[in-house]
Design a protein around this motif. Sequence first.
Motif: not given
Length: 399
Positions: A6-27
């Motif tokens: 289903s091409e809707k909003v994609k869900t991303i899960k993190t399994l460790n603390n990931i730098a916020e600068s990386g998560l900001k890439v995901l609009n």
Amino acid sequence: MSTLVSEKVKTIKTLNNIAESGLKVLNQDQFTVDNNSENPDAIVVRSFNMHTFEFGNNLKAIARAGAGVNNIPVDQCTEQGIVVFNTPGANANAVKEMVLTSLMALSRNLFAGVAWTKTLDGEGEQVSKLVEAGKKKFVGKEIKGKTLGVIGLGAIGALVANDALDLDMDVIGFDPFISVDTAWNLSRNVQRAMSLEQLFAESDYITVHVPLTNDTKGMFNKNSFSIMKPGVYILNFSRGELVNEIDMAVALEDGIVGKYMTDFPNENVLKMKNTICTPHLGASTTESEENCAIMAARQVKEFLETGNIKNSVNFPNVSLPYTGKQRVAAFHQNVPNMVGQITSTVSSYHLNIADMVNRSRGEYAYTMIDIDDKINGDIIPGLVEKIRQIDGIVTARII
């Protein structure tokens, strides 16, 4: 078995603390980060052990914010059609700085000197005299003019080699699989070793930057030690298992290896003579963690939005310029007539193919097909299901 996406909003899960600068890439319009999701579209991970992790049927990608993927069951992911990314080069500068710092510190007996100086606490006014009397025990040697052997000339190894030249070392490198991109970035003054044996025999210092494979496991062993210069210094910031620990302990006791520095301590290594251990700090910098997070997030974003693949360890790298046309993406066994069956299925829906690409990697391949016409939403489930039913298809989706 393939799953309909289903091409809707994609869900991303993190399994460790990931730098916020990386998560900001995901609009936020197209992606949501939900660490409680039981069936995300993608996972971004650092060191979390995923070998007992249960994958949901919606999972399409895992991105490792780092180079090694030993914590991910790559073969299982391939069989289930889950692309696994890593981030080669994102932490290269951090590791390079660690290697060069350690190289000089080892040569100058800095670690032993610092440890001894701390024992003088409480000596009061005698400290200065004791220092002058004791410093002769820590006389070191300069690295200038010495030969550094670099095994593996990827992103990290090439940086180490180039900077060691700037420190007036002679550098010899060995990498039978060196990429064209790396070769362009490598100084022409790095001497090429025609074999590992040549590098072992000529080096005063050896640093290793290769992945752990069946071929590299235990590559430092009694046979390789027997070729090396007596008293050689060895630095291992790649993987602990590259070294046969039993043979290394003997080589250190006999003085064949002068010093061994590793970023991968364990109980056996900690007991070895003339061994300096660091707690896996090679890539542990703020900048490195941010670079890895950004790179991992970009690769996931690109794959989910366009199907393009870069820096995968199990899928072929594939790129087809994305023009906004709807795209069929299929991961399948690398067998004859797969592409023909996919294109025939697309054509059976009276859809015109605008562009396509197919790349293989071992037993598997990946095909992307751009469609000229806007696909009616009503037929998408049927089209994907038809492709899924082709013998040898692992996953299929329409973007």
